[in-house]
Design a protein around this motif. Structure first.
Motif, PDB file in Angstrom:
ATOM      1  N   LEU A  91       0.790  -0.796   0.032  1.00  0.00           N
ATOM      2  CA  LEU A  91      -0.065   0.102  -0.440  1.00  0.00           C
ATOM      3  C   LEU A  91       0.787   1.350   0.641  1.00  0.00           C
ATOM      4  CD1 LEU A  91      -2.592   0.912   0.501  1.00  0.00           C
ATOM      5  CD2 LEU A  91      -2.929   0.556   3.107  1.00  0.00           C
ATOM      6  N   LYS A  92       2.064   1.266   0.643  1.00  0.00           N
ATOM      7  CA  LYS A  92       2.941   2.711   0.119  1.00  0.00           C
ATOM      8  C   LYS A  92       2.876   2.824  -0.311  1.00  0.00           C
ATOM      9  CE  LYS A  92       6.603   0.148   2.135  1.00  0.00           C
ATOM     10  NZ  LYS A  92       7.836   0.060   3.346  1.00  0.00           N
ATOM     11  N   LYS A  93       3.695   1.791  -1.479  1.00  0.00           N
ATOM     12  CA  LYS A  93       4.258   2.389  -3.372  1.00  0.00           C
ATOM     13  C   LYS A  93       3.199   2.730  -3.614  1.00  0.00           C
ATOM     14  CE  LYS A  93       7.148  -1.369  -2.560  1.00  0.00           C
ATOM     15  NZ  LYS A  93       6.430  -2.703  -2.981  1.00  0.00           N
ATOM     16  N   ARG A  94       1.856   3.141  -3.339  1.00  0.00           N
ATOM     17  CA  ARG A  94       0.511   2.798  -4.554  1.00  0.00           C
ATOM     18  C   ARG A  94      -0.200   4.560  -3.821  1.00  0.00           C
ATOM     19  NH1 ARG A  94       0.977  -1.832  -4.417  1.00  0.00           N
ATOM     20  NH2 ARG A  94       0.303  -3.023  -6.644  1.00  0.00           N
ATOM     21  N   ILE A  95      -0.114   5.221  -2.553  1.00  0.00           N
ATOM     22  CA  ILE A  95      -0.940   6.363  -2.416  1.00  0.00           C
ATOM     23  C   ILE A  95       0.353   6.468  -1.484  1.00  0.00           C
ATOM     24  CG2 ILE A  95      -2.607   4.511  -1.473  1.00  0.00           C
ATOM     25  CD1 ILE A  95      -2.189   5.188   1.177  1.00  0.00           C
ATOM     26  N   LYS A  96      -0.371   8.573  -1.397  1.00  0.00           N
ATOM     27  CA  LYS A  96       0.652   9.624  -0.175  1.00  0.00           C
ATOM     28  C   LYS A  96      -0.206   9.865   0.904  1.00  0.00           C
ATOM     29  CE  LYS A  96       4.342   9.083  -3.378  1.00  0.00           C
ATOM     30  NZ  LYS A  96       4.630   8.427  -2.540  1.00  0.00           N
ATOM     31  N   ILE A  97       0.148  10.268   1.075  1.00  0.00           N
ATOM     32  CA  ILE A  97      -1.058  11.670   2.182  1.00  0.00           C
ATOM     33  C   ILE A  97      -0.843  13.083   1.596  1.00  0.00           C
ATOM     34  CG2 ILE A  97      -1.164  11.603   4.735  1.00  0.00           C
ATOM     35  CD1 ILE A  97      -1.508   8.326   3.999  1.00  0.00           C
ATOM     36  N   ILE A 134      -5.620  10.656   1.315  1.00  0.00           N
ATOM     37  CA  ILE A 134      -5.409   9.528   0.941  1.00  0.00           C
ATOM     38  C   ILE A 134      -5.844  10.340  -0.367  1.00  0.00           C
ATOM     39  CG2 ILE A 134      -4.729   7.128   0.552  1.00  0.00           C
ATOM     40  CD1 ILE A 134      -5.804   6.864   3.205  1.00  0.00           C
ATOM     41  N   LYS A 135      -4.190  10.452  -1.177  1.00  0.00           N
ATOM     42  CA  LYS A 135      -4.228  10.390  -2.562  1.00  0.00           C
ATOM     43  C   LYS A 135      -3.881   9.184  -3.024  1.00  0.00           C
ATOM     44  CE  LYS A 135      -1.403  13.011  -4.623  1.00  0.00           C
ATOM     45  NZ  LYS A 135      -0.861  14.529  -5.044  1.00  0.00           N
ATOM     46  N   ARG A 136      -4.297   8.683  -4.448  1.00  0.00           N
ATOM     47  CA  ARG A 136      -4.481   6.956  -4.944  1.00  0.00           C
ATOM     48  C   ARG A 136      -4.251   7.567  -6.817  1.00  0.00           C
ATOM     49  NH1 ARG A 136      -9.021   6.363  -7.985  1.00  0.00           N
ATOM     50  NH2 ARG A 136     -10.321   7.107  -7.477  1.00  0.00           N
ATOM     51  N   SER A 137      -3.336   6.536  -7.320  1.00  0.00           N
ATOM     52  CA  SER A 137      -3.492   7.330  -8.394  1.00  0.00           C
ATOM     53  C   SER A 137      -5.017   6.142  -9.223  1.00  0.00           C
ATOM     54  CB  SER A 137      -2.356   6.213  -9.819  1.00  0.00           C
ATOM     55  OG  SER A 137      -2.528   4.847  -9.357  1.00  0.00           O
ATOM     56  N   HIS A 138      -5.901   5.949 -10.657  1.00  0.00           N
ATOM     57  CA  HIS A 138      -6.495   5.685 -11.522  1.00  0.00           C
ATOM     58  C   HIS A 138      -5.752   4.396 -11.582  1.00  0.00           C
ATOM     59  CE1 HIS A 138      -8.355   9.828 -11.136  1.00  0.00           C
ATOM     60  NE2 HIS A 138      -9.234   8.965 -10.723  1.00  0.00           N
ATOM     61  N   ALA A 139      -7.345   3.536 -11.773  1.00  0.00           N
ATOM     62  CA  ALA A 139      -7.375   2.000 -12.419  1.00  0.00           C
ATOM     63  C   ALA A 139      -7.309   2.512 -13.818  1.00  0.00           C
ATOM     64  CB  ALA A 139      -8.114   1.095 -11.984  1.00  0.00           C
ATOM     65  N   TYR A 140      -6.947   0.978 -14.552  1.00  0.00           N
ATOM     66  CA  TYR A 140      -6.981   1.165 -15.875  1.00  0.00           C
ATOM     67  C   TYR A 140      -6.159   1.755 -16.830  1.00  0.00           C
ATOM     68  CZ  TYR A 140     -12.296  -0.195 -14.206  1.00  0.00           C
ATOM     69  OH  TYR A 140     -12.342  -1.600 -13.626  1.00  0.00           O
ATOM     70  N   SER A 146      -5.424   9.752 -16.098  1.00  0.00           N
ATOM     71  CA  SER A 146      -3.359  10.077 -15.717  1.00  0.00           C
ATOM     72  C   SER A 146      -3.469  10.927 -14.053  1.00  0.00           C
ATOM     73  CB  SER A 146      -2.801  10.622 -16.756  1.00  0.00           C
ATOM     74  OG  SER A 146      -3.239  11.965 -17.088  1.00  0.00           O
ATOM     75  N   LYS A 147      -4.883  11.898 -13.956  1.00  0.00           N
ATOM     76  CA  LYS A 147      -4.425  12.791 -13.183  1.00  0.00           C
ATOM     77  C   LYS A 147      -5.162  11.811 -11.460  1.00  0.00           C
ATOM     78  CE  LYS A 147      -7.131  16.590 -15.682  1.00  0.00           C
ATOM     79  NZ  LYS A 147      -7.510  17.261 -16.107  1.00  0.00           N
ATOM     80  N   SER A 148      -4.710  12.188 -10.935  1.00  0.00           N
ATOM     81  CA  SER A 148      -4.315  11.562  -9.018  1.00  0.00           C
ATOM     82  C   SER A 148      -5.978  11.764  -8.909  1.00  0.00           C
ATOM     83  CB  SER A 148      -3.727  11.608  -8.367  1.00  0.00           C
ATOM     84  OG  SER A 148      -3.804  13.261  -7.940  1.00  0.00           O
ATOM     85  N   GLY A 149      -6.163  10.615  -7.601  1.00  0.00           N
ATOM     86  CA  GLY A 149      -7.692  11.199  -7.930  1.00  0.00           C
ATOM     87  C   GLY A 149      -7.312  11.013  -5.454  1.00  0.00           C
ATOM     88  N   LEU A 150      -8.542  10.709  -5.308  1.00  0.00           N
ATOM     89  CA  LEU A 150      -8.326  10.651  -3.337  1.00  0.00           C
ATOM     90  C   LEU A 150      -9.588   9.769  -2.620  1.00  0.00           C
ATOM     91  CD1 LEU A 150      -8.994  14.594  -2.237  1.00  0.00           C
ATOM     92  CD2 LEU A 150      -6.848  13.236  -2.210  1.00  0.00           C
ATOM     93  N   VAL A 151      -8.941   9.108  -1.978  1.00  0.00           N
ATOM     94  CA  VAL A 151      -9.543   8.069  -1.302  1.00  0.00           C
ATOM     95  C   VAL A 151     -10.699   8.618  -0.761  1.00  0.00           C
ATOM     96  CG1 VAL A 151      -9.443   5.878  -0.292  1.00  0.00           C
ATOM     97  CG2 VAL A 151      -7.561   6.431  -1.412  1.00  0.00           C
TER      98      VAL A 151
END
Length: 66
Positions: free
Chosen positions: A10-16, A22-28, A45-50
């Protein structure tokens, strides 16, 4: 009782963020981009929030992350 470790995957996939969200990247976005529209690829390509309900589940897994 030992400390709980941060979830390694999880720590490789999100940022605080600074406010604690919690910020995340999109799937697909892994492959088959030529079948998606330019608009769809641009937005993915833009980041999103959990979402808040998912954040409650994730917070304990990243308790040590800053």
């Amino acid at each position: 009782m030992p400390k709980q470790k941060t979830h390694s995957g999880l720590k490789k996939r999100i940022k605080i963020t600074g406010t604690g969200k919690i910020k995340r990247s999109h799937a697909y976005t892994g492959h088959l981009k030529q079948n998606k529209t330019h608009k769809q690829n641009k937005n993915l390509s833009k980041s999103g929030l959990v979402h808040e309900s998912d954040a409650k589940r994730i917070k304990p897994l990243i308790s040590n992350m800053k």
